[in-house]
Design an enzyme around this catalytic site. Structure first.
Site, PDB file in Angstrom:
ATOM      1  N   GLN A   1     -59.097  21.896  66.434  1.00 40.03           N
ATOM      2  CA  GLN A   1     -58.532  22.585  65.271  1.00 40.03           C
ATOM      3  C   GLN A   1     -57.035  22.825  65.431  1.00 40.03           C
ATOM      4  OE1 GLN A   1     -62.468  25.319  64.838  1.00 40.03           O
ATOM      5  NE2 GLN A   1     -60.857  25.897  63.394  1.00 40.03           N
TER       6      GLN A   1
ATOM      7  N   ARG B   1     -65.190  31.390  60.839  1.00 41.20           N
ATOM      8  CA  ARG B   1     -64.770  31.380  59.446  1.00 41.20           C
ATOM      9  C   ARG B   1     -64.233  32.730  58.995  1.00 41.20           C
ATOM     10  NH1 ARG B   1     -67.445  27.633  54.963  1.00 41.20           N
ATOM     11  NH2 ARG B   1     -65.855  27.806  53.392  1.00 41.20           N
ATOM     12  N   CYS B   2     -63.327  33.261  59.813  1.00 38.12           N
ATOM     13  CA  CYS B   2     -62.620  34.462  59.400  1.00 38.12           C
ATOM     14  C   CYS B   2     -61.349  34.503  60.191  1.00 38.12           C
ATOM     15  CB  CYS B   2     -63.434  35.736  59.654  1.00 38.12           C
ATOM     16  SG  CYS B   2     -63.658  36.117  61.388  1.00 38.12           S
TER      17      CYS B   2
ATOM     18  N   GLU C   1     -61.887  31.721  54.193  1.00 38.76           N
ATOM     19  CA  GLU C   1     -62.700  32.598  55.031  1.00 38.76           C
ATOM     20  C   GLU C   1     -63.138  33.876  54.322  1.00 38.76           C
ATOM     21  OE1 GLU C   1     -59.874  32.569  58.194  1.00 38.76           O
ATOM     22  OE2 GLU C   1     -60.815  30.829  59.086  1.00 38.76           O
TER      23      GLU C   1
END
Lengths: 806, 277
Positions: free
Chosen positions: A237, A384-385, A760
């Site tokens: 990522q 996902r935050c 997110e």
């Protein structure tokens, strides 16, 4: 010319710029099975690596016998910590300032830990080799409870840290203690708590789970001994950061390392960190002179690569008897597993947990987080935050509900009277953040009206009466959440990872015929960057989005950036894209003025051209300007039309949203049905509404999984109980609720295009929303707090404990 | 998730298959749809030298319905079972249950023979077959024999089938017209094994109840069936609760499973009664 008869609106629509639900350009290859993922990479003579993993959660390694494995046909090498030690690679630094074993060095600290790395000619021989390695373990006492880990006589997990009373984030007060992180004003907060009309206190646990991208982690390392260049393809990522880290820990000069993130099948934070598989594959390629591939199995992924959450949050919230919140106190015990491998900006060992005052105007607050070692896998990534924001949002949204119970108030009204008002932005929070913009009351009223909140409450009350009369065994729960995210890390002044400032970048090159290529420092894992970033450029400089190629992920070609996670791509790289585009537009203005023989200030931008002010028939299109930039000798202007921007954001962005869930709950079986889920998101300026909607659907589905069944569970021996998709809940289309999406638009005042990021928000907002719905169903029977995940048996247990089974 | 090496056999007839089984003894296993055995091989929890694929054996295929009896070839897939209209008329309980097994992709490959022969207490078909009083035909070197489903299961993964026998056919009596039926199953998600599942038949002179994944074998209770035949629903539930022996797993603790077993059984009974002509 067709062009001349088009209105500005028609020309604008043809660009497919910002605000357009442009179809995702990536999906042509993805839906046809033509993506190029790490496991699709096949190189001549490529070898395969696989790990011997520990069956024990805590054990001493007495010996490793590799003889039988080396005799397996096709097995070329078996690496152990002893082989890596001369290279200084048996341990590696983590992103959190700790260090982590690459291969077990004398002991293991979690089940599934990497013990030896087998290199073979193919995947089958590697697996046979793994099965043939004999490891002699002496089991040690296991600690899986972070509170017991802090007992004075708890087993020592990290013997390598013996005597170290100072960690990366300050003093360590116990052999299994990692750090204490304090924010806010403790004395003032405790004073408020002591004198408050009402104090609600609760332990809120956000359980351990896992991002579980569909594609597991993996890499291909290829060391070219002739050129001395290492090429590393991987599920990264943050490819640029991986290159720098790889250079620093391997000693290979950074210009001799090329890191490529090809197509990535979901990341969700799981692919931010550096894993032993990458290090071992690089070493194996250097040793053998051949490319080496390593790709995790699903079990490897769930057992050993980064988990998320596992925060025990003890909260106290103070209020007046009318419901005005006067203070918030939180002590969190953070279970980090065997190594602190959290992926947070360096100065934030608990991420942005100090956003835990949420959407509310809370005058004083105090937060302390204690990080603790246990015999579990390392990680602690932001699933996902933004960093620990989901934990923070869950905490405050549960505490609001707990307070509403204590005050005997409607939870929607309690939120309403405590929201930060629109006129308070930019808002300084008690725990140190400056919220950029928001209009919470408007969003909240829109949401309540959209779902028919008052009628829902009446229906719920009628159902409750029917339940009490024995006419039904189902209750209705109404879950409310108003969340505030903090994304777009971040300003270099306070955000870095391993010393690398968290700016991001975009380089745009306009070709002579007026099409373009743009390269960014981020990397899409499904977010649709190739679609949306082209739309920003299209609107900024008037080239159709369809004429713009977008590239990311190759460190030899893309400008340096910190990658994609924490919803930072749009806030940071999206801003860089707009800024680079504006540089090009400024140069285009000079070229247009020269071509039109007027002063620079006498032309103005109009969708896809510069026109002479007051003479709209005199113009030069961007296509004409692009060609001119390559064939005209313009005094004082360099040839070509290119620009690069490195954007250091002045602040984070603060997207927010109002979510409401209606759930039917069967008190006998613990089953539930999500009857409706309404999601209003305010992410500032909306670049592509269709992609936003898709992001909300995806994030809310992950949130649904987490709230209603997904967990990483261990038994008391540290055995991993959820290492397959039989027990680790991932919803299929069948279980996934239907979502209704909605929006308000409150642009970010400091972002060039006002965008805030959205990927997110739905995970942050939906988890408390689903959980609050479950709690709400049982509120009339006295339920205050029950831990997630709310799977069948746990919901049944709530009903059982409340005496609802007769 | 990579199995150890093995020899792959694909015999064209039963005799050849049994021949290979006998030649290799413990080292050989037959595979039908592979949904139980292949994962175990990939986890290296089942290691075998010889895998005998039954797909090419035509005599293991087919659904026959004649007077009062249904015969299912062991290699009939769940999908074929669901799609067969005549079968759905004869024994609608079969389709109702099969539709609750896994997902369509699994049902295209998974077979009824594999489901009943493997002895996995999580599988839905064994309890169903006990409820329906099926008989299993086994073919071995000594010839053919039949075993009642209600006597087939000994413990988890242990059955009356000998190592060198192959389950070839399932023989089912067709319940009298008007028999009420239901298969109720609670599961955590699509593809999951049952938290609790109940198969119920209620008809003239025929009441039968079996449950799934609540013990190390499917549970058929004669007492429960007798109580149900007498209209004593709570007696039926009591008898079944006395017969099951659930274990704690990720689906939940024992008390929860016992509670849910009773709820699911009552629901299946209600549903079956409502369909009784």
């Amino acid at each position: 010319m067709k062009d001349e008869v088009q209105s500005p609106e028609e020309r604008s629509a043809g660009l497919k710029g910002m605000g357009c639900s442009r179809k995702r350009v990536e999906d042509v290859r993805f839906t046809q099975g033509k993506g190029n993922y790490v496991d699709d990479i096949k190189l001549d003579g490529m070898l395969t690596g696989d790990f011997v993993r520990s069956p024990y959660a805590h054990a001493r390694i007495k010996s490793i016998d590799t003889e039988a494995a080396l005799a397996v046909p096709g097995v070329l090498a078996v690496l152990t910590a002893k082989d890596l030690e001369p290279l200084g690679l048996h341990w590696m630094p983590t992103l959190a300032g700790d260090k982590q074993m690459v291969l077990a060095d004398g002991k293991v600290l979690f089940q599934g830990q990497e013990v030896a790395y087998v290199v073979a000619t193919d995947r089958y021989a590697a697996a046979d080799g793994v099965a043939a390695v004999e490891v002699d373990y002496e089991d040690l006492p296991v600690v899986t409870d972070p509170f017991k880990a802090m007992d004075p006589d708890a087993p020592v997990l990290r013997e390598d840290l013996a005597g170290q009373t100072e960690g990366a984030h300050g003093p360590r007060r116990h052999h299994n203690h990692i750090f204490t992180w304090e924010q806010g004003d403790r004395a003032a907060t405790e004073a408020v708590l002591a004198e408050a009309d009402v104090v609600a206190e609760e332990m809120v646990y956000y359980h351990r789970t896992h991002p579980m991208p569909l594609e597991t982690c993996g890499c291909v390392a290829s060391m070219d001994k002739v050129t001395g260049k290492l090429t590393l393809w991987g599920t990264f990522q943050a490819p640029h950061a991986v290159r720098t880290v790889a250079s620093l820990i391997s000693g290979i000069a950074e210009h001799n390392i090329r890191v490529i993130s090809p197509d990535i099948g979901g990341g969700f934070g799981n692919k931010v960190g550096v894993y032993p598989g990458y290090v071992c594959s690089i070493v194996a390629s250097i040793v053998t002179g051949k490319p080496v591939k390593w790709v995790e199995s699903r079990m490897d992924n769930l057992m050993s690569t980064a988990f998320a959450r596992d925060y025990w949050m003890q909260g106290k919230i103070a209020a007046t008897k009318e419901g005005k919140i006067t203070g918030l106190w939180c002590h969190t015990t953070a279970d980090h597993g065997g190594f602190d491998a959290c992926a947070d900006p360096t100065k934030f060992p608990a991420g942005f947990m100090n956003i835990c005052t949420g959407s509310y105007d809370i005058p004083v607050a105090y937060l302390a987080v204690d990080g603790v070692y246990t015999n579990k896998a390392p990680g602690g990534v932001a699933y996902r935050c933004s960093f620990r924001v989901t934990e923070a949002a869950y905490f405050i949204e549960r505490m609001i509900e707990v307070l509403a119970i204590k005050l005997n108030m409607d939870a929607a009204e309690l939120r309403r009277i405590n929201f930060i008002r629109k006129d308070q932005f930019p808002y300084q929070s008690a725990l140190g953040w400056e919220y950029d913009s928001g209009d919470y009351h408007t969003a909240w009223e829109k949401a309540l009206n959209a779902v028919g909140y008052d009628a829902l409450r009446r229906e719920q009350a009628a159902r409750l009466e029917a339940f009490k009369r024995g006419e039904t065994r189902k209750l209705i729960g109404i879950g409310l959440t108003h969340f505030t995210e903090i994304v777009g890390a971040g300003p270099v002044k306070n955000c870095d990872i391993l010393g690398l400032g968290m700016f991001d970048s975009c380089e745009i090159r306009i070709h002579p015929t007026g099409s373009a290529i743009a390269r960014l420092g981020t990397i899409s894992q499904g977010q649709g960057h190739a679609t949306t970033f082209a739309q920003i450029i299209a609107s900024e400089i008037g080239i159709p989005a369809d004429d713009i190629t977008l590239e990311e992920g190759d460190t030899d070609t893309a400008p340096y950036g910190l990658g994609t996670y924490g919803s930072r791509s749009t806030p940071v790289a999206g801003a860089a894209t707009a800024m680079a585009a504006r540089k090009i537009r400024a140069k285009a203005q000079m070229i247009a003025a020269y071509l039109l023989e007027v002063h620079d200030d006498d032309v103005e931008f109009d969708v896809d051209r510069f026109v002479v002010k007051g003479a709209p028939e005199r113009f030069k299109t961007m296509k004409e300007i692009a060609f001119a930039s390559y064939n005209q000798a313009i005094p004082g202007v360099e040839p070509g039309l290119e620009a690069v921007s490195y954007y250091d954001p002045p602040n984070m962005t603060y997207p927010f949203g109002a979510y409401i869930c209606v759930m039917e709950i069967d008190v006998d079986t613990g089953e539930h049905e999500v009857r409706s889920f309404y999601a209003l998101d305010d992410c500032g300026t909306r670049i592509n509404p269709m992609i936003i909607e898709g992001q909300v659907h995806g994030g809310a589905t992950e949130g649904y999984a987490i709230a209603m069944g997904q967990e990483i569970a261990y038994d008391d021996m540290g055995n991993h109980k959820t290492a397959t998709l039989m027990d680790f809940f991932v919803p299929t289309a069948w279980e996934t609720p239907h979502y209704t999406t909605d929006f308000t638009v409150t642009p970010s005042p400091h972002h060039p295009i006002g965008a805030k990021g959205v990927g997110e928000s739905p995970n942050v907002g939906s988890v408390p929303c689903f959980s609050n719905a479950v709690h709400d169903a049982f509120r009339p029977f006295g339920l205050v707090q029950s831990h997630m995940p709310h799977d069948h048996w746990r919901i049944w247990k709530i009903a059982e404990d409340l005496g609802l089974h007769g | 998730m990579i199995p150890a090496g093995f020899e792959y056999h694909r015999p064209a007839d039963l005799a050849s298959a049994v021949g290979i089984l006998r030649a290799h003894g413990d080292e050989a296993r037959v595979v039908a749809g592979g949904h139980s055995l292949i994962p175990m091989m990939k986890l290296r929890m089942a290691e075998l030298g010889h895998l005998i694929d039954l797909q090419a054996i035509g005599e293991l295929k087919g659904i026959e319905i004649d007077e009062g009896r249904v015969t299912l070839g062991a290699m009939t897939t769940q999908h074929e079972l669901i799609a067969h209209e005549g079968l759905a008329r004869a024994i609608p309980l079969l389709r109702e249950a099969a539709l609750q097994i896994a997902d369509p992709q699994v049902r295209y490959m998974g077979t009824v023979g594999g489901n009943v022969a493997n002895g996995d207490p999580g599988n839905d078909m064994p309890g169903l077959m006990q409820c329906l009083d099926a008989r299993f035909e086994l073919y071995g070197a000594e010839g053919t024999r039949q075993v009642a489903a209600r006597e087939f299961y000994e413990a988890a993964y242990f059955t009356a089938r000998a190592d060198d026998e192959i389950l070839t056919r399932i023989l089912l009596p067709i319940p009298p017209a008007g028999t009420g039926y239901a298969y109720a199953k609670q599961k955590r998600k699509i593809g999951d094994y049952a938290t609790a599942a109940a198969a119920v038949l209620i008809g003239e002179g025929l009441s039968s109840v079996a449950m799934t994944n609540l013990s190390d074998t499917p549970v058929w209770s004669e007492e429960a069936g007798t109580a149900l035949a007498g209209g004593d629903i709570e007696g039926c539930v009591e008898a079944m609760l006395a017969a099951i022996d659930p274990q704690e797993d990720m689906r939940g603790p024992i008390a929860f499973k016992r509670h849910v077993a009773a709820v699911i059984l009552r629901r299946a009974i209600d549903s079956a009664l409502s369909r009784r002509a």
